[in-house]
Design a protein around this motif. Sequence first.
Motif, PDB file in Angstrom:
ATOM      1  N   PHE A   1      50.338 -31.150  -6.656  1.00  0.00           N
ATOM      2  CA  PHE A   1      49.461 -31.079  -5.498  1.00  0.00           C
ATOM      3  C   PHE A   1      48.022 -30.764  -5.887  1.00  0.00           C
ATOM      4  CE2 PHE A   1      52.044 -31.130  -1.637  1.00  0.00           C
ATOM      5  CZ  PHE A   1      53.324 -31.003  -2.146  1.00  0.00           C
ATOM      6  N   GLY A   2      47.105 -31.255  -5.067  1.00  0.00           N
ATOM      7  CA  GLY A   2      45.729 -30.781  -5.119  1.00  0.00           C
ATOM      8  C   GLY A   2      45.616 -29.466  -4.376  1.00  0.00           C
ATOM      9  N   LYS A   3      44.424 -28.885  -4.389  1.00  0.00           N
ATOM     10  CA  LYS A   3      44.225 -27.584  -3.763  1.00  0.00           C
ATOM     11  C   LYS A   3      44.080 -27.660  -2.247  1.00  0.00           C
ATOM     12  CE  LYS A   3      41.981 -25.489  -7.782  1.00  0.00           C
ATOM     13  NZ  LYS A   3      40.768 -24.779  -8.279  1.00  0.00           N
TER      14      LYS A   3
ATOM     15  N   TYR B   1      58.421 -24.310  -4.296  1.00  0.00           N
ATOM     16  CA  TYR B   1      56.998 -24.266  -4.607  1.00  0.00           C
ATOM     17  C   TYR B   1      56.451 -22.904  -4.187  1.00  0.00           C
ATOM     18  CZ  TYR B   1      57.045 -29.406  -4.817  1.00  0.00           C
ATOM     19  OH  TYR B   1      57.307 -30.717  -5.127  1.00  0.00           O
TER      20      TYR B   1
ATOM     21  N   LEU C   1      44.805 -22.527  -4.886  1.00  0.00           N
ATOM     22  CA  LEU C   1      45.553 -23.188  -5.963  1.00  0.00           C
ATOM     23  C   LEU C   1      46.497 -24.268  -5.465  1.00  0.00           C
ATOM     24  CD1 LEU C   1      46.470 -20.188  -8.282  1.00  0.00           C
ATOM     25  CD2 LEU C   1      44.727 -21.942  -8.655  1.00  0.00           C
ATOM     26  N   GLY C   2      46.565 -24.507  -4.186  1.00  0.00           N
ATOM     27  CA  GLY C   2      47.505 -25.505  -3.689  1.00  0.00           C
ATOM     28  C   GLY C   2      48.939 -25.068  -3.889  1.00  0.00           C
TER      29      GLY C   2
ATOM     30  N   LEU D   1      56.423 -32.676  -7.040  1.00  0.00           N
ATOM     31  CA  LEU D   1      55.114 -33.241  -6.785  1.00  0.00           C
ATOM     32  C   LEU D   1      54.045 -32.350  -7.397  1.00  0.00           C
ATOM     33  CD1 LEU D   1      55.590 -34.104  -2.997  1.00  0.00           C
ATOM     34  CD2 LEU D   1      55.632 -35.706  -4.913  1.00  0.00           C
TER      35      LEU D   1
ATOM     36  N   PHE E   1      46.769 -31.945   1.986  1.00  0.00           N
ATOM     37  CA  PHE E   1      47.051 -31.907   0.559  1.00  0.00           C
ATOM     38  C   PHE E   1      47.334 -33.313   0.051  1.00  0.00           C
ATOM     39  CE2 PHE E   1      47.177 -27.451  -0.343  1.00  0.00           C
ATOM     40  CZ  PHE E   1      47.590 -26.835   0.824  1.00  0.00           C
TER      41      PHE E   1
END
Lengths: 114, 114
Positions: B104-106, A35, A41-42, B102, B89
């Motif tokens: 993810f949100g910010k 990631y 932006l997460g 996954l 998160f």
Amino acid sequence: IAGITQAPTSQILAAGRRMTLRCTQDMRHNAMYWYRQDLGLGLRLIHYSNTAGTTGKGEVPDGYSVSRANTDDFPLTLASAVPSQTSVYFCASSEVAGAYNEQFFGPGTRLTVL
Amino acid sequence: DQQVKQNSPSLSVQEGRISILNCDYTNSMFDYFLWYKKYPAEGPTFLISISSIKDKNEDGRFTVFLNKSAKHLSLHIVPSQPGDSAVYFCAASRGGGGADGLTFGKGTHLIIQP
């Protein structure tokens, strides 16, 4: 080693250079992930691997490649780095592939591309 | 188009009170939801999860509620403690067996005030 290790911890890189971020896990997890985390932006998935010998593209794969020669290692390569690849990179793993497994994260690599 | 949304970038709560962090999602294929906690310069750590067949999951001071019809979940922390100060998160995944990571949100920065 316990869990997931990433190297280097941080790196400053000139644009156009090639860079490999290393990730190793000692939990014998089958699935591994990369990631990137950018401010506001997460975390966004770059590439994943369900099991050794297989890889797949995530949400933001362009400019990155991965390989999974064995269970423990999942390196991420930037063939020709660009400034937009400045980010914090997290490697993660889960026991098996699938939706119902939590992912364990490494400490991250902070990469700056100038 | 963000599929997992955390609309509050930050939240400040007094020590001992309840912290409520909210998360909304748009993809009806998501059926597993997780909360991660992240301290500065560390990787995210798993906190609690819930599958779509449940509407509540509790683990000590942490409870996650899921409202499928509203596509909304929330994390309750009670009582809040100083060590809870971190970025939280919300993450979601789809069923089907494939490990495509996954979403993810910010993130929401929770600040516990003494």
